[in-house]
Write an enzyme that holds these catalytic residues in place. Structure first.
Site, mmCIF file in Angstrom:
data_model
loop_
_atom_site.group_PDB
_atom_site.id
_atom_site.type_symbol
_atom_site.label_atom_id
_atom_site.label_comp_id
_atom_site.label_asym_id
_atom_site.label_seq_id
_atom_site.Cartn_x
_atom_site.Cartn_y
_atom_site.Cartn_z
ATOM 1 N N PHE A 124 0.853 -1.183 0.000
ATOM 2 C CA PHE A 124 0.000 0.000 0.000
ATOM 3 C C PHE A 124 0.898 1.247 0.000
ATOM 4 C CE2 PHE A 124 -2.965 3.096 1.748
ATOM 5 C CZ PHE A 124 -4.149 2.753 1.116
ATOM 6 N N ASP A 195 1.198 -4.890 8.349
ATOM 7 C CA ASP A 195 0.055 -3.995 8.216
ATOM 8 C C ASP A 195 -1.180 -4.890 8.105
ATOM 9 O OD1 ASP A 195 -2.002 -2.318 7.371
ATOM 10 O OD2 ASP A 195 -0.669 -1.032 6.199
ATOM 11 N N TYR A 220 -11.225 1.851 10.462
ATOM 12 C CA TYR A 220 -12.442 2.232 9.730
ATOM 13 C C TYR A 220 -12.864 1.260 8.638
ATOM 14 C CZ TYR A 220 -8.877 4.376 6.667
ATOM 15 O OH TYR A 220 -7.782 4.603 5.888
ATOM 16 N N LYS A 221 -12.122 0.171 8.473
ATOM 17 C CA LYS A 221 -12.502 -0.814 7.448
ATOM 18 C C LYS A 221 -13.354 -1.901 8.113
ATOM 19 C CE LYS A 221 -8.643 0.506 4.589
ATOM 20 N NZ LYS A 221 -7.189 0.514 4.556
ATOM 21 N N ARG A 368 -13.261 -4.210 -7.112
ATOM 22 C CA ARG A 368 -13.014 -4.908 -5.854
ATOM 23 C C ARG A 368 -14.285 -4.960 -5.006
ATOM 24 N NH1 ARG A 368 -8.940 -2.417 -1.404
ATOM 25 N NH2 ARG A 368 -10.759 -1.109 -1.110
HETATM 26 C C1 LIG Z 1 -6.432 1.685 4.471
HETATM 27 C C2 LIG Z 1 -4.992 1.373 4.594
HETATM 28 C C3 LIG Z 1 -4.123 2.235 5.245
HETATM 29 C C4 LIG Z 1 -4.625 3.536 5.785
HETATM 30 O O1 LIG Z 1 -3.657 4.326 6.347
HETATM 31 P P1 LIG Z 1 -4.062 5.649 7.130
HETATM 32 O O2 LIG Z 1 -2.781 6.253 7.467
HETATM 33 O O3 LIG Z 1 -4.834 5.231 8.356
HETATM 34 O O4 LIG Z 1 -4.886 6.480 6.219
HETATM 35 C C5 LIG Z 1 -2.794 1.850 5.365
HETATM 36 N N1 LIG Z 1 -2.354 0.683 4.856
HETATM 37 C C6 LIG Z 1 -3.183 -0.173 4.208
HETATM 38 C C7 LIG Z 1 -2.667 -1.465 3.680
HETATM 39 C C8 LIG Z 1 -4.513 0.162 4.049
HETATM 40 O O5 LIG Z 1 -5.325 -0.651 3.392
#
Ligand SMILES: *Cc1c(COP(=O)(O)O)cnc(C)c1O
Length: 409
Positions: A124, A195, A220-221, A368
């Site tokens: 990510f 992560d 938030y997911k 997705r």
């Molecule tokens: C959604 C997500 C994030 C979000 O990071 P924030 O700093 O909280 O916005 C980070 N890594 C992954 C793999 C994600 O899917």
């Protein structure tokens, strides 16, 4: 697979009662809980209470009276149960990005003779950006190296201080074998940061048992904590004596001594920095109570079952031949999402949204769908496939209004 089969599967589903805990608009099939979980009723009530009573009436006394001060730990403990962490190792704070910065710096400090942060090209982006940012700091000699996932193990050389991976790939849903990776990294002398943004609340995770070092994840997911909910950070007990550089007063041993010098808290609290956002944290705290009697193995079983409906429809009906499945889908090698490729993926997603089926597009060509077991039924999936079957063959998605991209996709 027909509608009756799905109705029967829903009757046998031991998680089916959870759907009523969420506010989901009528005529919407929400396949995007992996981007923003829907609103649990309990969260709406809790936020009202936090604002109207705790903040509105009890004012500053709420830090003690309503235990606001310990909320980062309270929520951390609730999250621990979903990720296989014994008490005292998880705290809820900041964003995934900021928490990554803290644990990357900590892990590097524990491997001072090495300088490489190893990750994958497809990680990510924010994860990679945080490592890049850290490497620009003055006198910091760390450096990010990324490889293709299939070359990961051979890239674990003597210069690697820390391996940073997202357990479930956000595009394909492909999942790493956490135990295998931790073992290989440790054998090579490196520490591992996971992560868990697409893992927590989606699949069983066993951080302690697989001997993970650090982890971060998203509120938030799948955890349904609301837009921009605070994230979490896990630090294994044996690494908790290390310091992290975003030393703020909330990570101090005695913040209300207001002493001039920083002295980190003895426990996981040292991984907090500034004052937590209590409204957001209250929302996540309430959302976590939905998980009290749910085990993650049954969550995964249901994802697999939902995905089976999708996959069977796909193989039974020729209209779906235009789209191709990518990644393994839910199961031992996948998360709780399913992804397809199509050159007009963006427009197809827009046409689906117009018909009440909300999924998302990921650049360049991925459709997705999040198969969140808490609020989706087999009938939902069946009906979503009906809508997809309507959108695909007629080329409806080619209409101009589906082509313009918004900033957030
Ligand atoms: C959604 C997500 C994030 C979000 O990071 P924030 O700093 O909280 O916005 C980070 N890594 C992954 C793999 C994600 O899917």
């Amino acid at each position: 697979m027909n509608l009756e089969d799905c109705i029967r599967l829903d009757r046998l589903d031991d998680l089916s009662g959870m759907r009523q805990e969420f506010q989901i608009p009528d005529h919407v099939i929400y396949l995007d809980g992996n981007s923003l979980g829907p609103l649990p009723h309990i969260v709406r009530e809790r936020v009202q209470n936090t604002v109207i009573n705790e903040w509105g009436k009890d004012l500053i006394t709420s830090w003690n009276h309503h235990d606001w001060i310990n909320l980062p730990m309270t929520v951390g403990e609730k999250i621990s149960k979903l990720i296989g962490a014994a008490p005292g190792q998880v705290i809820c704070a900041d964003s995934v990005s900021v928490n990554l910065f803290k644990v990357l710096a900590s892990a590097l400090a524990l491997r001072a003779d090495r300088h490489v942060i190893l990750s994958t090209h497809d990680n990510f982006p924010t994860d990679l950006y945080m490592a890049q940012g850290l490497s620009t700091l003055k006198d910091n000699r760390c450096q990010l190296e990324t490889v293709e996932p299939e070359n990961l193990f051979e890239a674990l050389t003597e210069s690697v201080a820390v391996l940073m991976l997202t357990e479930v790939d956000f595009r394909t849903g492909q999942r790493w074998n956490m135990r295998e990776v931790n073992t290989a990294a440790h054998k090579a002398g490196a520490l591992v940061i996971w992560d868990l943004s697409h893992s927590a609340g989606a699949i069983p995770v066993y951080l302690d048992d697989t001997e993970a070092d650090f982890a971060v994840g998203c509120g938030y997911k799948y955890l349904n904590g609301g837009p921009g909910a605070p994230a979490f950070v896990y630090v294994a007990h044996q690494h908790q004596q290390v310091e992290q550089p975003l030393a703020g007063w909330m990570g101090h041993a005695n913040p209300f001594d207001f002493s001039r010098d920083y002295e980190p808290a003895a426990d996981i609290r040292r991984f907090s920095s500034g004052t937590p956002g209590i409204i957001g944290l209250s929302a996540l705290d309430a959302a976590m109570d939905l998980w009290l009697n749910i085990d993650t193995e049954s969550v995964q079983r249901k994802s697999v079952s939902l995905a089976r409906v999708m996959k069977e429809r796909l193989s039974e009906d020729k209209v779906f031949s235009e789209i191709s499945l990518i990644g393994p889908g839910p199961g031992p090698e996948g998360g709780s999402q399913i992804a397809f490729q199509h050159e007009h993926a963006y427009a197809i997603v827009q046409a689906l949204i117009e018909r009440g089926v909300i999924g998302d597009f990921r650049t360049p060509d991925i459709i997705r769908f999040g198969l969140c077991p808490l609020f989706l039924s087999h009938v939902d999936i069946f009906q979503a496939m009906d809508v997809l079957a309507e959108v695909l063959p007629n080329g409806i998605y080619r209409e101009k209004r589906f082509q313009t991209r918004s900033f957030v996709t």
